[in-house]
Design a protein around this motif. Structure first.
Motif, PDB file in Angstrom:
ATOM      1  N   ALA A  68       0.951  -1.234  -0.252  1.00 59.04           N
ATOM      2  CA  ALA A  68      -0.060   0.086   0.047  1.00 59.04           C
ATOM      3  C   ALA A  68       0.969   1.197  -0.005  1.00 59.04           C
ATOM      4  O   ALA A  68       0.674   2.129  -0.711  1.00 59.04           O
ATOM      5  CB  ALA A  68      -0.961  -0.074   1.293  1.00 59.04           C
ATOM      6  N   LEU A  69       2.086   1.150   0.852  1.00 62.40           N
ATOM      7  CA  LEU A  69       2.854   2.417   0.661  1.00 62.40           C
ATOM      8  C   LEU A  69       3.427   2.612  -0.820  1.00 62.40           C
ATOM      9  O   LEU A  69       3.741   3.702  -1.036  1.00 62.40           O
ATOM     10  CB  LEU A  69       4.102   2.063   1.733  1.00 62.40           C
ATOM     11  N   ALA A  70       3.729   1.397  -1.260  1.00 59.38           N
ATOM     12  CA  ALA A  70       4.256   1.628  -2.628  1.00 59.38           C
ATOM     13  C   ALA A  70       3.477   2.024  -3.524  1.00 59.38           C
ATOM     14  O   ALA A  70       3.896   2.950  -4.360  1.00 59.38           O
ATOM     15  CB  ALA A  70       4.965   0.207  -2.891  1.00 59.38           C
ATOM     16  N   CYS A  71       2.122   1.742  -3.431  1.00 64.11           N
ATOM     17  CA  CYS A  71       1.314   2.178  -4.450  1.00 64.11           C
ATOM     18  C   CYS A  71       0.916   3.643  -4.257  1.00 64.11           C
ATOM     19  O   CYS A  71       0.513   4.429  -5.108  1.00 64.11           O
ATOM     20  CB  CYS A  71      -0.115   1.522  -4.245  1.00 64.11           C
ATOM     21  N   ALA A  72       1.207   4.224  -3.081  1.00 71.12           N
ATOM     22  CA  ALA A  72       0.956   5.640  -2.758  1.00 71.12           C
ATOM     23  C   ALA A  72       2.106   6.316  -2.963  1.00 71.12           C
ATOM     24  O   ALA A  72       2.222   7.616  -2.726  1.00 71.12           O
ATOM     25  CB  ALA A  72       0.543   5.826  -1.204  1.00 71.12           C
ATOM     26  N   GLY A  73       3.273   5.574  -3.577  1.00 74.27           N
ATOM     27  CA  GLY A  73       4.464   6.379  -3.718  1.00 74.27           C
ATOM     28  C   GLY A  73       5.214   6.786  -2.358  1.00 74.27           C
ATOM     29  O   GLY A  73       5.975   7.742  -2.380  1.00 74.27           O
ATOM     30  N   ARG A  74       5.012   6.083  -1.199  1.00 73.30           N
ATOM     31  CA  ARG A  74       5.619   6.523   0.032  1.00 73.30           C
ATOM     32  C   ARG A  74       6.543   5.506   0.730  1.00 73.30           C
ATOM     33  O   ARG A  74       7.015   5.376   1.659  1.00 73.30           O
ATOM     34  CB  ARG A  74       4.499   6.464   1.028  1.00 73.30           C
ATOM     35  N   LEU A  75       6.980   4.536  -0.396  1.00 71.09           N
ATOM     36  CA  LEU A  75       7.920   3.539   0.048  1.00 71.09           C
ATOM     37  C   LEU A  75       9.451   4.122  -0.332  1.00 71.09           C
ATOM     38  O   LEU A  75      10.178   3.965  -1.124  1.00 71.09           O
ATOM     39  CB  LEU A  75       7.816   2.214  -0.717  1.00 71.09           C
ATOM     40  N   TRP A 101      -7.127  -7.371  -4.411  1.00 66.01           N
ATOM     41  CA  TRP A 101      -7.035  -6.285  -3.528  1.00 66.01           C
ATOM     42  C   TRP A 101      -5.408  -5.529  -3.892  1.00 66.01           C
ATOM     43  O   TRP A 101      -5.470  -4.417  -4.156  1.00 66.01           O
ATOM     44  CB  TRP A 101      -6.772  -6.610  -1.871  1.00 66.01           C
ATOM     45  N   CYS A 102      -4.503  -6.392  -4.302  1.00 59.94           N
ATOM     46  CA  CYS A 102      -3.086  -5.719  -4.552  1.00 59.94           C
ATOM     47  C   CYS A 102      -3.254  -4.988  -6.024  1.00 59.94           C
ATOM     48  O   CYS A 102      -2.738  -3.962  -6.337  1.00 59.94           O
ATOM     49  CB  CYS A 102      -2.151  -7.026  -4.672  1.00 59.94           C
ATOM     50  N   LEU A 103      -4.042  -5.587  -6.736  1.00 59.36           N
ATOM     51  CA  LEU A 103      -4.247  -5.119  -8.148  1.00 59.36           C
ATOM     52  C   LEU A 103      -5.101  -3.785  -8.057  1.00 59.36           C
ATOM     53  O   LEU A 103      -4.882  -2.840  -8.866  1.00 59.36           O
ATOM     54  CB  LEU A 103      -4.848  -6.052  -9.173  1.00 59.36           C
ATOM     55  N   ARG A 104      -6.073  -3.741  -7.466  1.00 53.05           N
ATOM     56  CA  ARG A 104      -6.991  -2.656  -7.074  1.00 53.05           C
ATOM     57  C   ARG A 104      -5.932  -1.426  -6.413  1.00 53.05           C
ATOM     58  O   ARG A 104      -6.109  -0.313  -6.892  1.00 53.05           O
ATOM     59  CB  ARG A 104      -8.202  -3.017  -6.075  1.00 53.05           C
ATOM     60  N   GLN A 105      -5.122  -1.830  -5.787  1.00 51.03           N
ATOM     61  CA  GLN A 105      -4.339  -0.639  -4.968  1.00 51.03           C
ATOM     62  C   GLN A 105      -3.308  -0.044  -6.084  1.00 51.03           C
ATOM     63  O   GLN A 105      -3.177   1.029  -6.229  1.00 51.03           O
ATOM     64  CB  GLN A 105      -3.391  -1.415  -3.793  1.00 51.03           C
ATOM     65  N   VAL A 106      -2.770  -1.171  -7.160  1.00 49.72           N
ATOM     66  CA  VAL A 106      -2.153  -0.585  -8.145  1.00 49.72           C
ATOM     67  C   VAL A 106      -2.837   0.316  -9.045  1.00 49.72           C
ATOM     68  O   VAL A 106      -2.184   1.346  -9.609  1.00 49.72           O
ATOM     69  CB  VAL A 106      -1.538  -1.780  -8.899  1.00 49.72           C
ATOM     70  N   ALA A 107      -4.256  -0.119  -9.322  1.00 48.05           N
ATOM     71  CA  ALA A 107      -5.032   0.884 -10.370  1.00 48.05           C
ATOM     72  C   ALA A 107      -5.140   2.298  -9.627  1.00 48.05           C
ATOM     73  O   ALA A 107      -5.309   3.074 -10.438  1.00 48.05           O
ATOM     74  CB  ALA A 107      -6.150  -0.137 -10.663  1.00 48.05           C
ATOM     75  N   ARG A 108      -5.507   2.163  -8.349  1.00 42.61           N
ATOM     76  CA  ARG A 108      -5.980   3.410  -7.780  1.00 42.61           C
ATOM     77  C   ARG A 108      -4.565   4.194  -7.390  1.00 42.61           C
ATOM     78  O   ARG A 108      -4.898   5.587  -7.192  1.00 42.61           O
ATOM     79  CB  ARG A 108      -6.799   3.174  -6.420  1.00 42.61           C
ATOM     80  N   GLY A 109      -3.608   3.851  -7.081  1.00 45.66           N
ATOM     81  CA  GLY A 109      -2.193   4.523  -6.507  1.00 45.66           C
ATOM     82  C   GLY A 109      -1.542   5.103  -7.786  1.00 45.66           C
ATOM     83  O   GLY A 109      -1.651   4.631  -8.868  1.00 45.66           O
ATOM     84  N   ALA A 110      -0.626   5.774  -7.231  1.00 46.90           N
ATOM     85  CA  ALA A 110       0.379   6.630  -8.122  1.00 46.90           C
ATOM     86  C   ALA A 110       1.348   5.884  -8.494  1.00 46.90           C
ATOM     87  O   ALA A 110       2.157   6.040  -9.531  1.00 46.90           O
ATOM     88  CB  ALA A 110       0.578   8.013  -7.780  1.00 46.90           C
TER      89      ALA A 110
END
Length: 804
Positions: A68-75, A101-110
């Motif tokens: 989730a952090l990686a998808c938000a660009g915070r890793l 769930w992981c794929l949806r985070q990818v689709a929603r995140g930056a």
């Protein structure tokens, strides 16, 4: 991409989100604040032991939190990224819902710009979940793979993990057996595997075995990978047939393969290596040959990862096949890193047998079943099939009684296709050996070596392949006090040497003759002998150019400027360097790409020559390709332990110096823009002054040798009455006018106003030359024949110039 992801119940989504948040707090408690610092190795943190002790189900939440952090660009911290990679690679009770769930985070995140860290976990899940759990995810995984292919991350290892894992998931989601990329992206290899193996590929466990093979990252697999591979191979129906079938198809492949295919093939070679039998050794040798050699002559191996592994494995096996294969590759391979590995493996085999590297090369030349006359004969379909070396090239022919047939008989083509294919493969294998052996024998010219008479006969005259060259070369025999040159001939006492005066001699020692060691009168006699048609040599020997130190080089002492300040067509020059065994970094718009030093080992590996060259004009074209390079100094070094020590030119052995300078002269003479007959039409004026001065200027040693060859050849042709040789020109008198052909560049001027004529000869000259390697000499002779009969010229481009 979200519309491609299977829908889940809201309670699942809320549960997974909560699991992720709770895991974030847990990570902080276990690892402390250090994991948000610049610790690059997560295993170095005190809390790592606690993370390793977690149960599989306890690893899932922390991995999701990091995702989730990686998808938000915070890793942001290296330790976090390292932890995500470790957790993604470990077993946990993942399900299809977790992947959604992981794929949806990818689709929603930056995501994290340019790094694709947010794809690490979903890729690992795609590879690890069974096919039944991946139903409905294929299109979403293909979309993720497209992200990787269109925006590859800077980290090459991450890119490999993502591509491999996603391809495995796509294969399982689509219920394929072969990896998807093998069929789609590797040319004909995937189709060939399908045709050869057919129903075998649908056997139990085949897909899982190939998936595991696709994950091999290292040159040498670790114990865990091997143990799993052995289990899968044992559980796979027809597993050995799958391994041998895919490798067998690759051994016949003619194109490069993608990295994914390369990794799979490398893993399969390790599985094949577990079989100690001769059939496995022969297949491993064929795979090594195909993987190590170039598909387009550019020096790049077809499958570099597979080549490195197969060389290592082949060197561990007994018998003659590994020796002959590595001996051939030691001179045929052009990639510097792979060549070093091949030669080290071959030298190791030689040391175990008490032989030097050079001796091993001579003793391990494959005969391919040819007899002493270079022929192999067998009966196929009622016809006699003959594989023979004709003019140094292997040929397959068929006879019906005493009649040589013009093509393959229908009875053989239709009734015995397997035998025909085997014979055609034999011709290809002989051709590869002939090419490598010609290059090796020529390299002996730079060495100070001699042989006992019996060893020389066995290795260079009686051998069915090497003998094709050895019997056409000039050798010297003596007892250490003096040397007498001659060509090998048979008499009642066996092999002897016969000079141009007809006298026959024998001695206790033999060495390869080089004109740099001979008196001028002796060299002239041999050149007359060769030009008279008494001998056709596999490479220039009698007419070989000789290079000695000049006064200017004695002054510079440590370097030569003899071939500096030339402008070369870079791509052709780089390719020719590789063909001649020189290794150089490629010039281009990157750090260090402005300058390169091509290097070649000579004198049996004890000496090294280097040739400096630089970008001449920046980059050209939309692909940022280097078009021209400028030449600079030539230097020499001597081997000093594992390194090299620069030496003054005066300390370099004369044959080593001459052979190195000859190569550099070849690079300049063949690829200089001065030798481009169409340069004037390029519209590029920057190098016009160089083109005029080099294209019509003083002759180099190579050009001087052309003059000497023409001096002997022309009187024996129908050009004798229409040509005359000047200091730098061949003058040709035609019916419409007179012309001068420059002996260095092959450029043509028309008399009396010296108008330049652009002529590109379309065919070989109508005269047999004593050697084939001088393309400029071929062009000069072809142009001379054309211009001597200028009234018959029909080419419109030449006619327009003549009428101008």
């Amino acid at each position: 991409m979200e519309q491609l992801i299977p829908k889940l119940a809201d309670v699942w989504q809320e549960h997974l989100d909560a699991d992720s948040e709770a895991s974030g707090r847990r990570l902080g408690n276990v690892l402390g604040t250090e994991w948000k610092g610049w610790v690059r190795d997560i295993t170095a943190l005190p809390g790592w032991a606690a993370v390793q002790a977690w149960q599989p189900q306890d690893r899932r939440g922390p991995a999701m939190h990091l995702h989730a952090l990686a998808c938000a660009g915070r890793l942001d911290w290296p330790a976090q990224r390292d932890l995500l990679r470790h957790l993604a690679a470990q077993d946990a009770p993942w399900t299809s819902a977790h992947l959604s769930w992981c794929l949806r985070q990818v689709a929603r995140g930056a995501g994290h710009d340019g790094e694709l860290l947010h794809l690490e976990l979903p890729a690992a899940l795609a590879a690890g979940l069974p096919g039944a759990q991946l139903v409905g995810h294929r299109r979403a995984l293909e979309a993720v793979l497209a992200i990787v292919e269109e925006n590859p991350p800077v980290d090459v290892r991450l890119e490999r993990r993502l591509r491999t894992a996603l391809n495995i998931g796509i294969r399982k989601a689509g219920d394929h057996v072969l990896p998807v990329w093998l069929g789609q992206s590797a040319g004909t290899l995937g189709a060939a595997v399908q045709d050869r193996l057919g129903d075998v590929l649908r056997g139990t466990g085949v897909g899982d075995l190939l998936d595991h093979c696709s994950t091999l990252e290292k040159l040498t697999p670790d114990v865990r990978w091997r143990r799993r591979a052995e289990q899968l191979l044992a559980a796979t129906a027809g597993g050995d047939d799958v391994v041998r079938g895919i490798l067998g198809c690759f051994a016949e492949h003619t194109s490069y393969v993608l990295d994914e295919a390369d990794r799979l093939l490398r893993a399969l070679t390790w599985l094949l290596a577990a079989d100690p039998g001769p059939a496995a050794t022969a297949l491993l040798a064929r795979v090594t040959d195909t993987a190590a050699l170039s598909a387009r002559g550019d020096g790049h191996p077809r499958a570099p990862l597979t080549a490195n592994a197969s060389v290592t494995l082949l060197a561990r096996r007994d018998g003659d096949v590994p020796l002959t294969t590595l001996a051939r590759l030691s001179t045929a391979v052009r990639n510097k890193g792979l060549q070093k590995r091949v030669r080290a493996a071959f030298a190791q085999l030689g040391e175990a047998r008490g032989r030097t590297y050079a001796e091993m090369l001579e003793l391990c030349v494959d005969t391919h079943g040819l007899d002493a006359d270079g022929r192999h004969t067998e009966q196929v379909g009622g016809h006699q099939a003959v594989v023979a070396l004709v003019d140094e090239r292997p040929r397959l022919s068929f006879r019906d009684g005493e009649t040589v047939l013009r093509s393959v008989p229908a009875a053989v083509r239709d009734g015995f296709p397997a035998d025909l294919k085997r014979l055609q493969e034999l011709v290809k294998e002989i051709g590869r050996t002939v090419t490598a052996e010609r290059r090796r024998v020529e390299s002996v010219l730079s060495e100070e070596r001699d042989w006992a008479y019996a060893d020389w006969v066995a290795r260079y005259l009686d051998h069915p392949v090497t003998g094709v060259f050895g019997r056409s070369l000039i050798w010297e025999t003596g007892d250490g006090e003096g040397w007498t040159a001659g060509i090998p001939v048979r008499d009642r006492g066996g092999w002897a040497l016969r000079g141009p005066d007809g006298l026959t001699v024998r001695g206790t020692r033999v060495r390869l003759w080089h004109p740099v060691r001979a008196a001028a009168a002796q060299v002239a006699r041999w050149r007359d002998h060769v030009a008279a048609g008494a001998l056709r040599q596999p490479f220039k020997q009698a007419f070989r150019e000789v290079y000695r130190l000049t006064p200017a080089e004695e002054q510079t002492a440590t370097y030569s400027n003899r071939f500096a300040a030339h402008i070369l067509r870079y791509r052709q020059a780089n390719a020719l360097m590789r063909v001649r065994g020189w290794h150089a970094g490629y010039l281009g718009p990157w750090d260090g790409g402005h300058h390169s030093a091509a290097a070649r080992e000579l004198g049996g590996g004890g000496w090294r020559a280097s040739f400096d060259h630089t970008l001449a004009d920046g980059m050209g074209g939309g692909d940022h390709e280097a078009r021209y390079c400028g030449t600079d100094q030539v230097r020499f070094a001597r081997r000093d332990g594992r390194g090299w020590r620069d030496v003054p030119l005066a300390e370099v052995p004369v044959p080593v110096f001459s052979e190195a300078m000859r190569d550099v002269d070849l690079f300049v003479g063949v690829t200089s823009i001065a030798a481009d007959p169409q340069w004037a039409d390029h519209g590029d004026r920057r190098f016009d002054e160089y083109w005029r001065s080099a294209g019509f200027g003083e002759l180099t040693p190579t050009a001087q040798m052309r003059r000497e060859a023409l001096e002997r050849l022309l009187p024996r042709t129908r050009l004798a009455g229409r040509t005359s040789l000047g200091e730098r020109w061949l003058r040709v008198r035609g019916s419409l006018g007179a012309y001068r052909i420059h002996l260095g560049s092959g450029n043509v001027l028309r008399e009396p106003d010296d108008a330049y004529l652009c002529i590109v000869p379309a065919r070989s000259p109508a005269v047999r030359l004593p050697f084939d390697e001088d393309t400029v000499l071929n062009a000069i002779v072809a142009k001379a024949f054309l211009l001597a009969a200028d009234e018959k010229i029909t080419d419109p481009s030449i006619l327009r110039q003549l009428r101008r």
